[in-house]
Design a protein around this motif. Sequence first.
Motif, mmCIF file in Angstrom:
data_model
loop_
_atom_site.group_PDB
_atom_site.id
_atom_site.type_symbol
_atom_site.label_atom_id
_atom_site.label_comp_id
_atom_site.label_asym_id
_atom_site.label_seq_id
_atom_site.Cartn_x
_atom_site.Cartn_y
_atom_site.Cartn_z
ATOM 1 N N LYS A 76 2.112 -10.695 -9.830
ATOM 2 C CA LYS A 76 2.350 -9.258 -9.876
ATOM 3 C C LYS A 76 1.048 -8.471 -9.737
ATOM 4 C CE LYS A 76 5.679 -6.229 -11.882
ATOM 5 N NZ LYS A 76 6.674 -6.007 -12.907
ATOM 6 N N LYS A 77 -0.005 -8.959 -10.458
ATOM 7 C CA LYS A 77 -1.299 -8.271 -10.400
ATOM 8 C C LYS A 77 -1.893 -8.375 -9.008
ATOM 9 C CE LYS A 77 -3.740 -7.101 -14.080
ATOM 10 N NZ LYS A 77 -4.988 -7.138 -14.855
ATOM 11 N N ARG A 78 -1.679 -9.564 -8.432
ATOM 12 C CA ARG A 78 -2.204 -9.793 -7.088
ATOM 13 C C ARG A 78 -1.522 -8.832 -6.112
ATOM 14 N NH1 ARG A 78 -2.079 -15.853 -5.284
ATOM 15 N NH2 ARG A 78 -0.409 -15.566 -6.749
ATOM 16 N N ALA A 79 -0.196 -8.682 -6.280
ATOM 17 C CA ALA A 79 0.542 -7.775 -5.417
ATOM 18 C C ALA A 79 0.017 -6.351 -5.573
ATOM 19 C CB ALA A 79 2.028 -7.836 -5.741
ATOM 20 N N ASN A 80 -0.249 -5.977 -6.841
ATOM 21 C CA ASN A 80 -0.792 -4.634 -7.072
ATOM 22 C C ASN A 80 -2.135 -4.438 -6.393
ATOM 23 O OD1 ASN A 80 1.347 -3.707 -8.514
ATOM 24 N ND2 ASN A 80 0.525 -4.390 -10.488
ATOM 25 N N LEU A 81 -2.911 -5.507 -6.420
ATOM 26 C CA LEU A 81 -4.244 -5.447 -5.821
ATOM 27 C C LEU A 81 -4.151 -5.186 -4.323
ATOM 28 C CD1 LEU A 81 -7.087 -5.816 -6.994
ATOM 29 C CD2 LEU A 81 -7.024 -8.193 -6.240
ATOM 30 N N TYR A 82 -3.298 -5.950 -3.642
ATOM 31 C CA TYR A 82 -3.250 -5.744 -2.187
ATOM 32 C C TYR A 82 -2.559 -4.452 -1.824
ATOM 33 C CZ TYR A 82 1.539 -7.644 -1.205
ATOM 34 O OH TYR A 82 2.879 -7.857 -1.110
ATOM 35 N N LYS A 83 -1.613 -4.032 -2.662
ATOM 36 C CA LYS A 83 -0.956 -2.747 -2.382
ATOM 37 C C LYS A 83 -1.971 -1.610 -2.432
ATOM 38 C CE LYS A 83 3.449 -3.962 -4.374
ATOM 39 N NZ LYS A 83 4.277 -3.785 -5.564
ATOM 40 N N GLU A 84 -2.912 -1.767 -3.361
ATOM 41 C CA GLU A 84 -3.882 -0.694 -3.594
ATOM 42 C C GLU A 84 -4.942 -0.651 -2.500
ATOM 43 O OE1 GLU A 84 -3.681 1.234 -6.385
ATOM 44 O OE2 GLU A 84 -5.431 2.428 -5.797
ATOM 45 N N TYR A 85 -5.391 -1.815 -2.066
ATOM 46 C CA TYR A 85 -6.610 -1.826 -1.251
ATOM 47 C C TYR A 85 -6.433 -2.309 0.174
ATOM 48 C CZ TYR A 85 -8.897 -1.077 -5.738
ATOM 49 O OH TYR A 85 -9.278 -0.559 -6.940
ATOM 50 N N ILE A 86 -5.298 -2.920 0.510
ATOM 51 C CA ILE A 86 -5.199 -3.554 1.825
ATOM 52 C C ILE A 86 -4.055 -2.971 2.642
ATOM 53 C CG2 ILE A 86 -4.909 -5.760 3.046
ATOM 54 C CD1 ILE A 86 -6.000 -7.168 0.589
ATOM 55 N N GLY A 87 -4.332 -2.705 3.919
ATOM 56 C CA GLY A 87 -3.278 -2.279 4.836
ATOM 57 C C GLY A 87 -3.097 -3.328 5.916
ATOM 58 N N VAL B 319 8.234 -6.817 5.714
ATOM 59 C CA VAL B 319 7.463 -5.619 6.043
ATOM 60 C C VAL B 319 7.351 -4.729 4.814
ATOM 61 C CG1 VAL B 319 7.429 -3.496 7.388
ATOM 62 C CG2 VAL B 319 8.068 -5.627 8.481
ATOM 63 N N LYS B 320 8.501 -4.522 4.170
ATOM 64 C CA LYS B 320 8.492 -3.631 3.015
ATOM 65 C C LYS B 320 7.567 -4.157 1.927
ATOM 66 C CE LYS B 320 12.858 -1.338 3.535
ATOM 67 N NZ LYS B 320 14.294 -1.454 3.282
ATOM 68 N N LYS B 321 7.589 -5.482 1.775
ATOM 69 C CA LYS B 321 6.740 -6.036 0.725
ATOM 70 C C LYS B 321 5.269 -5.850 1.062
ATOM 71 C CE LYS B 321 9.429 -9.241 -1.936
ATOM 72 N NZ LYS B 321 9.569 -10.629 -2.386
ATOM 73 N N THR B 322 4.911 -6.038 2.340
ATOM 74 C CA THR B 322 3.496 -5.892 2.675
ATOM 75 C C THR B 322 3.040 -4.443 2.581
ATOM 76 O OG1 THR B 322 4.029 -5.757 5.013
ATOM 77 C CG2 THR B 322 3.344 -7.893 4.182
ATOM 78 N N ILE B 323 3.965 -3.501 2.754
ATOM 79 C CA ILE B 323 3.508 -2.122 2.584
ATOM 80 C C ILE B 323 3.732 -1.632 1.158
ATOM 81 C CG2 ILE B 323 3.805 -1.529 5.029
ATOM 82 C CD1 ILE B 323 6.309 -0.005 4.231
ATOM 83 N N GLY B 324 3.987 -2.552 0.264
ATOM 84 C CA GLY B 324 3.918 -2.182 -1.142
ATOM 85 C C GLY B 324 5.195 -2.223 -1.942
ATOM 86 N N ALA B 325 6.300 -2.689 -1.343
ATOM 87 C CA ALA B 325 7.543 -2.728 -2.113
ATOM 88 C C ALA B 325 7.500 -3.874 -3.121
ATOM 89 C CB ALA B 325 8.734 -2.904 -1.200
#
Lengths: 220, 795
Positions: A76-87, B319-325
């Motif tokens: 979960k934390k890892r997911a938060n990390l990439y959501k915050e900083y990576i596109g 896709v949704k997961k990679t853009i933050g879902a």
Amino acid sequence: MLLQLKNIFKWVNSGGQRVFLLKDINLDIEEGEFISVMGPSGSGKSTLLNVIGMLDNFDEGEYQFLDESVHALKEKKRANLYKEYIGFVFQSYHLLDDLTVKENLEMPLLYKKVKGSERKAMVADMLDRFNIVGKKDLFPSQLSGGQQQLVGVARALISNPKLILADEPTGNLNSQQSEEIMDLFKQLNEEGVTIIQVTHSEQNAAYGSRIINLLDGRMI
Amino acid sequence: MWSNFIKIARRKLWSKKGNTFTKLFSLSIGIVSLFYIAIYIQKELSFDKFHSNYPKIAKVNTTVQSPTGDIALGLSATPVAPYIKSQSPEVKEFVRINKEYGSHALRVGDKLFSESENIYYADPTFFKVFDFQLLYGNSSSALVGPDKIVITEQTALKYFESVNALNKIIEYDGEPFTVSGIVQNLPSNSHLQFDFLVSMDTFMKSRLPDINDNWTWFPMNTYLLLEDNKNIAAVEQQLKLVPQYQERSATNDQYILSAEALNGFHFSNPKHGDLGAKGKLSNLYLLFAIGIMILLLAVSNFINLTTAQVATQEREVSVKKTIGASKSDIFKQFFVESILLTSLASLISLIIISVSLPYFENFLGGQFDISFLLKPSVIILLLISPVILALLAGIYPAFKFANISTTHLVKHHDNRFRIFNTRTGLLILQFSITSVLVIGSLIIYYQLNYIQNRDLGIETARKIVLDYGPNSQIGTSFEVLKEEFAQISGVESVSFSSHVPGQIPNGVATQIMDLRGRSNNGEINLNLVDYDFLKNYGLQIVAGRDFRKGVADQNNALILNEAAVKAFGYSNPEDVIGASFEQWGGNGEVIGVVKDFNYLSLHEDIGLLSLKIWPEQFMKVTMEISDSNFGQTLEVLQHKWATLYPEIPFNHYQVEDNFRAQYDRDKQFAGIINLFTIVSICIGILGLIAYSKFWCERRRKEMSIRKVLGANISLLVWKLYSGFSLPVLIGFILAVPVAYYLGGKWLQEFAYQFELNWYFFVLPLVFLLVFAWIAVGTQTIKLALINPVEHLKEE
């Protein structure tokens, strides 16, 4: 330093044998770099990109991202990390077919629970910046490949990432469209965004500041 | 966020119209089916519960143990009720009802009506024990004193064209009656169904005082109102102590009284003389099971169709997961989609129900009281039912999709999740359910066919019955009347009787003493007939002789059927000829034995029957009418009747119809089963089409490779079909024992059953396979004609 990979190994077991996808990767990336990852098919380019993007796990080694030890983080934390900083930017754009351009751009902000007014402003900014205001109510299927990828990049940028990961972003585009996208990347890089792209094209690789060559999962 | 979910869901549902339609369709008809099953079951379970005394009412039954077997009566002798009330303090009140059998003439002014089966004599306490509301009249006095009649609202309208008919006069079998009350129309979930209530004093006046001392005649449906519902056992104890029944009767019968709670009466074993049609609890269970099966079908269709688009969904989720879902975002998105669909399906169902309700009521032959739908608890249940359905149908796919890994997007090797087994499992389940229903309907169809076409041993074709009711005057002069009718052209035969085939004659205590001095007692049904009855109905004499005119056969000659002869202990019919009998106060000699014939429905074995000539008791004329000019002959008859007996209505029916009417409830049940079978086949086929799409999608690459390697098209098609047939076959094999068990259970209700054959199980299989093949046809052929280049490149 933005991120650091130390002795990264990744493998799968196939027919009783261990097949290495990544083998002893060591990589330091500073903020503001523009890196091109090259190599033949099956050399591990995309796998490396996924590992950096935290979409995929690795079996051995250490990964530091902005002083966080990614290998030790919970999912979960890892997911938060990439959501915050990576596109992410994909070869086949991967826009959501049922959403308009505007809504596609809005989506990451919704997932980050950005407030309505702020969200609208950010989307408007992005539409403006990419010159696609006129297309905001169109669906992906109504756009050309180049335009779709433009939206793809805009969507990756909207949450102000420090790092953009692009897996063959021009693979499905013609040469003119390719050039436009690469110019855009260069411009973004100059504005301070770190970019890592996977590419087959020497020409595209030339946009970057550094080239990493992979063969059979190894850096050469 | 939520508005966004809804927006996306709406667009997605719209863009995949075919898929959405299929889901909506199967869910909607699933809901509609379940709704109808639910209200049908609700209605059956609600029988008689509208009486506020419902739990405290008990019925008195009498079991007659005679040497020829036990007879269960839903009736009791007239003095039983007053006696038990005087003996046990638990009995607060009693009401006795005597139903008038046969048809009766009722007249208001110059309007003449024929009524049958809808006239009850009742004690004045009727309205105290039961909750029937009087619109006009005084409930405590309406049934006090002779010649009072209470009629229902609809009867008042029919006879007087207005509801308030209080104190008006109805002529009933020639006697004037005062309308002393108008009762509200009866609910359909009442076992008491009457149009006329006549005061018990009317019934008593010609029979007093003897009737109050007659413990061996059982004319009364007796209901006791108890202090408390726990008293039934105590009352039953008291009933067992009735002194008059402590010893066997003169006819060697033992009478045993018992109490039966009104609670559950609707589903108890039918006893002779019970009022109202009985329900079958086993049928309700069966219907409930069908409802659950149809819901399962609809839900598994939903799941199959939702997960069928794995490929596109996987991409979207990644896709949704990679853009933050987050996982929960994805879950919510799919769940919202499901709720949207189920809500829409509920709405469609509501429309279908409101349009189809009258037809369905008609189909089930009874009105539904749907007022219970307005209870707050039911409304809440209806409102949340889309959520429940969405939980049932949507949670599995939503959960599956939420767990799709993001790596799928960027990885090039195929990493589809393993939903295949679940889907095949669901398909097998669907086929099992459909197979059970198909085999079931086939069994029902064959059985109904069988019983309607089986040789009954009597000739029923072209026979018209003129049912004029009890009228000893007509009876005594029947021979004159017979002549008159026989002269009408087109009338081929005429015979009088008290009952006609399809009706159960009264059972009477009979004693037979043969020449060797053996004496036997037993209860036998007695049908009173004229000289030509046996001949006209095509009945065969196996021993002795038929009734003969000129020989003084009237009242003192008896003909038995084979079943009665056997029950009285004779293995050879000849042995009983010449034996003397005593029956219903008369005596004489057994003159003949008639070959067994089915005088009742094939639900029942052939009962014991005796035939005797007794003109005063005749109530019906059977006439065989020639095929040509059937209608015209009938008209002439009617005209003739009107001139002869203007005060008696021309009430007629065909023997065949009368016989078939005994299977009405079976046919109704068969209709319900057939309907739901069709529903389930529809849902099943839709599910199969969806499954075939998914299945073919998965096999594209395989087929492409096979083609490149040189497989020919017919071989590919065969391979695809045979692959498909496996789930059908497995589903079917699973269904066979279930269908065999359930079908066998249903058949047990009939004394005569057709024989289950191997083809009852093979035919449905062939039927299902053909259906399945047609359903998947286009998909498979498309797949077999695939262009391999396109699909090999893709990987």
